[in-house]
Design an enzyme around this catalytic site. Sequence first.
Site, PDB file in Angstrom:
ATOM      1  N   HIS A   1       0.953  -1.161   0.034  1.00 18.40           N
ATOM      2  CA  HIS A   1       0.091   0.073  -0.012  1.00 18.40           C
ATOM      3  C   HIS A   1       0.950   1.320  -0.002  1.00 18.40           C
ATOM      4  CE1 HIS A   1      -3.232  -2.770   1.956  1.00 18.40           C
ATOM      5  NE2 HIS A   1      -3.464  -2.648   0.679  1.00 18.40           N
TER       6      HIS A   1
ATOM      7  N   GLU B   1       1.437   3.871   2.800  1.00 13.61           N
ATOM      8  CA  GLU B   1       1.943   3.329   4.100  1.00 13.61           C
ATOM      9  C   GLU B   1       3.327   3.383   4.154  1.00 13.61           C
ATOM     10  OE1 GLU B   1      -1.932   0.599   4.607  1.00 13.61           O
ATOM     11  OE2 GLU B   1      -0.225  -0.464   4.315  1.00 13.61           O
TER      12      GLU B   1
ATOM     13  N   HIS C   1       2.785  -3.521   6.943  1.00 18.63           N
ATOM     14  CA  HIS C   1       1.908  -2.170   6.579  1.00 18.63           C
ATOM     15  C   HIS C   1       2.004  -1.069   7.580  1.00 18.63           C
ATOM     16  CE1 HIS C   1      -0.678  -4.554   3.370  1.00 18.63           C
ATOM     17  NE2 HIS C   1       0.006  -5.425   3.911  1.00 18.63           N
TER      18      HIS C   1
ATOM     19  N   GLU D   1       1.382  -4.445  11.156  1.00 15.53           N
ATOM     20  CA  GLU D   1       0.566  -3.117  11.030  1.00 15.53           C
ATOM     21  C   GLU D   1       1.522  -1.885  11.954  1.00 15.53           C
ATOM     22  OE1 GLU D   1      -1.686  -2.118   8.939  1.00 15.53           O
ATOM     23  OE2 GLU D   1      -2.729  -4.092   8.824  1.00 15.53           O
TER      24      GLU D   1
HETATM   25 ZN   LIG Z   1      -1.750  -1.604   4.197  1.00 17.65          ZN
END
Ligand SMILES: [Zn+2]
Length: 1183
Positions: A834, A837, A931, A1016
């Site tokens: 992504h 990010e 992420h 994350e």
């Molecule tokens: Zn992500």
Amino acid sequence: MFGYGRNNFTWNGTLRELKSSYPASCAERSRPIMTATASSSGLEVLLSTLQNAGDIESTLNILSVLDELLSAGTDRRIHYMISKGGSEALLTALVNTGRSFSPNFTLLLPLLHLLAKVGHRDRHIGLKAEEADAVLLTLNLLKQNSKHARRAAACLWVIQVFCSSVSTANLIGENRGLDAIYRLISPYTTKHLHTIKAAIDALAALLCTKANLCSAVSKGYISGLLRLYEDWHSKDIEHVAIGIRQALLRCLHQATHSTAGRQAFASQGGIRLLYQTTQTCLLTKGLESLVEPSVQLMRKCHPKTPLPLVSDRSVYSFPLPGRPDTNPDVDVGPDESCEESDDEEDEENQEADSKDKDYDDDLETDLNKLRRRPDPDRPKELLAQYSRLCPELTHDFQELGSGSEPEESSSSSSSSSSSSDEEALFLNSSPLHQPRRTRKRSNSRTDSSASSPGSPPEPQFSTGGCTQAAGQLEARDFHSHSNVLSSSPSFRTKGRQARGETTPGEKEELQDDEEEEEGEEAHHRTMVDRLLERHGACIPHHKPKLYRAAAAQTKSIPGFSILAFPDFWGHLPPPGHEPMVPRKPKVQRQKVFEDVQRFLNPDDIMNQVVFDLEDTSPQCLSDRPDSLRFFSKFECGNLRKAIQVRRYEYDLILNADANCSQHTQWFYFEVSNMVANVPYRFNIINCEKTNSQFNYGMQPVLYSVREALEGRPHWVRTGTEICYFRNHFCPARGRKRATFYTLTFTVTFKHNEDVCYLAYHYPYTYSALQAHLQVLQHLVDPAKVFFHQQALCTTLAGNVCPLVTITACPASRGWRDMHQLRNRPCIVLTGRVHPGESNASWVMKGTLEFLCSDDPVAQSLREAFIFKIIPMLNPDGVINGTHRCDLNGEDLNRQWCKPDPVLSPTIYHTKGFLYYLNSIGRTPQVFCDYHGHSRKKNVFLYGCSVKETLWQSGTAVDTVGLKEDPGYRTIPKTLDRIAPAFSFNSCNYLVEKSRSATARVVVWREMGVLRSYTMESTYNGCDQGIYKGLQTGTRELEEMGVKFCHSLLSVGRDVTALYSRKLINHIDLDHNVLDHKSHNCFEDDEPPCVEEIEYSTDGCPPLNGTELDSDVNGNTSSAEEEEEEDEGHKGANHSRGSICQSRPSSMKSRLFPHLIGQGSIETLNMKRKTCNGVSITNGQYLN
Ligand SMILES: [Zn+2]
């Protein structure tokens, strides 16, 4: 026995005994549903009697008892009564009594009051009332008694509760109920306040249906209600009727649940009226309760405004192979973006309600899908190509035996026979060794279209092309602010200083440079280089010129030719920590007021476009000396348009992801021409997420070129008055239901005429990764570290997706050492799928640097594992400043089930490579995809567990016999101990259907990797541990990447061996970590924001039961019905207590007229005191 009389109420038994009091009448006359059988409880007997009793006195007695019973306890008693047919009994009694030619209001009043209280808690009261024929009867009672304030009020409350059903509300509407009720809402008066408020509340309840709404709007009620509000606001100077004003706002809120309603509100001056009344409310103590509903109404009714764009589509479009080049706006119907359907809010409400439910539904409960591996998505023959990505398995380490120089071993690994062409080109054209002459040749070129938009991507690099691009890029660096740099006196001085001071060593190169000081651009480049020599900071693992050379090879859709200064110059984390900023109280309200002023006084608004990515004509960019200047046409840049709205306020519009029209969140742009010490307000007006960490202490980041040149090259958290809320903008075209949010923040710049950069988070470009890998390649000790960079594949736009192999070189070429090397388990790490990010890249940077370092833990990890790292799965997205998607407009982390080889090449080949590892028996021990998480704090892991998923879903599947290796918890448990930013409690291991195509789930299920994770990292900061309350910086993110490596020791096959080296001391590793319980937390786990982010759902809370009870109780004055004439005054006096402040009702019954002796009530009270309570479930006293 149970006896009841005017003055001698006694109750010396249990309610059960009531049965014997009225057995005969019950058996004879009750309806089947209410038949009191021998086993029925006291309550049922009461209800049965209520429907059948003939004489007024006994009915009143029963009502009194019921009211006492229900008033004394909690709502549970009422619900019990409802379950026993209480509503039906009351409705029957109402119909029986109300039908007569001259209804007896002595009986009807308490009956209606009780019905209001009970009905308010009965979800089906409307339908029950329809069945009992009580709806129109009540409406007729109201019409006939509209002059009797108390009677009217009682009918109105009952009508209000009947409206809980749409069909009932429509029935009342069809029978002129709206008019009858609307007429009862009078302008300011001191009389009959209860009745007026009841009428307003009943009208609001009626407006819950489309038909009634429509009818109310066409009859002009909205205008009428606004005038009424104005009247009460201006005349209620003592503020005794705040309840009426609140009710009017609530009614207006209900009336504006349709587009027509909102339009009527706005066109009738509703926004101006509420704005003005609110300003006076703000100055008056005690009127706070009127401000919030007013603000919500203004926000809601503010006319929808399309974004000032030609198209919502991204400015950057890229022709996809095999797909016709559609103009996507063509297939969208006519512009209906502002025509929201009337039930928009209804649907939104439903969505909100069903959120929790959806979540559990999303859990995968199909055991087959959880356990059985699907067939591979491609034939086995296609896997052989990936053998080239395991050079360590075939490398012969000749240099070890021959004792050659480390330099040569490095180049030997670089030029390994398995290298791809792209890789060879990339390494051969290594910018470090490129002669300056080559680059100069193309300096005169001004055409920047290295890859012009729309042209098909070049499949491979060509050496010449790279060199040309490099030349252009160097020449045009910082063109965007060259005016600022050259016009700013201090910059000029620094340039001169830089030019004047040269060290002997640099002389030759500088002479070389001076030859090219012809055009402004060349001059500029030299100046920048000299500034770098003079003022450049020593930034570890960053070389500006190497960065510039890497950037020259980066292919972007628009053909970027300018570098953003921070990426080129580099940055260091600022000294010290940056705490989260406490939210300024009522900041959002203040911002909304400012936005409403725009609507009210449009002439005060400049609306001057000062930057437009699509329109590069000069007048758009720098014509206005008093405006800020914006720029974003550089790698990772994202700003589409900047509009000056007030002298120091700008609306900013972000560019949608390439080839699509949504996913705006990431921003990164340059701003210049500022005046120091002036607060500038920035509004990013097309954000999409429903909430943001900007509401919870997070700030954007800022980089000042001036500060960097003065030795402080830092991205710093900046901004005040930050908040994030839903605004009134809608898409320019199409996308009917889309709503936007504003992120607003205020920045006060430190220096005049500085050049600054603002970003959502610390940028990390693709070129930065390329340069960084080059630096690492040259830094590692090739005798110890096998560091090998290859191209996994090329992307759609023709950029290389790098794959890095890191492991330890064998101690010797002996069989034993080579065998150990070739049997080391693999660990596969990926990141930045992504593009928005960027935090993931900083964590990855920490991981990469650590694994290449001399640290003994790193050495052990290299000896224990072979690391396969794909640091950037979405280079094209990163380069072009998208937030979520790749150039194909798809979220790459939803493509893992069956990735398209052409459209999602990085995923296709990563998955192919994992299949390959599988096929040669080298399934990775750990897989982790890095992420960033925009709505949570801390760093945490998502993993996969069959058992936890089944438990959480509450499925009936028997999990007892299921065997599952709990090893997936080892890494998170370890991280919880050793990584300060990590929070085990935020982790979970649930497999959701909606995430079945993510890397984590697919690698776990299809490759059988037990430890398959998504990591994350917060954009904001931590709410636990030593970083609690601090915003995260690149230092903390990189540290997280190091700690993740440390945690891998806990899964090593040779853990015992590692222990024997006392590495335990290094990382405080402990296998007996406490067992934590994971919980369900994919959703936003922040508390609701102190100010409502949305405005159409919960802006105005509906009337609650307690308030209705309080109103109903307030309607019972001690006056007899005959004294109705005087009641107004008494009511008004009384209302000061109950209308002004809606305090919780004591539920003390004041329903009954003098007919019931005070003595009997007291006796009942006494009874209640001596007992613990009456259990209405069986009619027994509880002792
Ligand atoms: Zn992500």
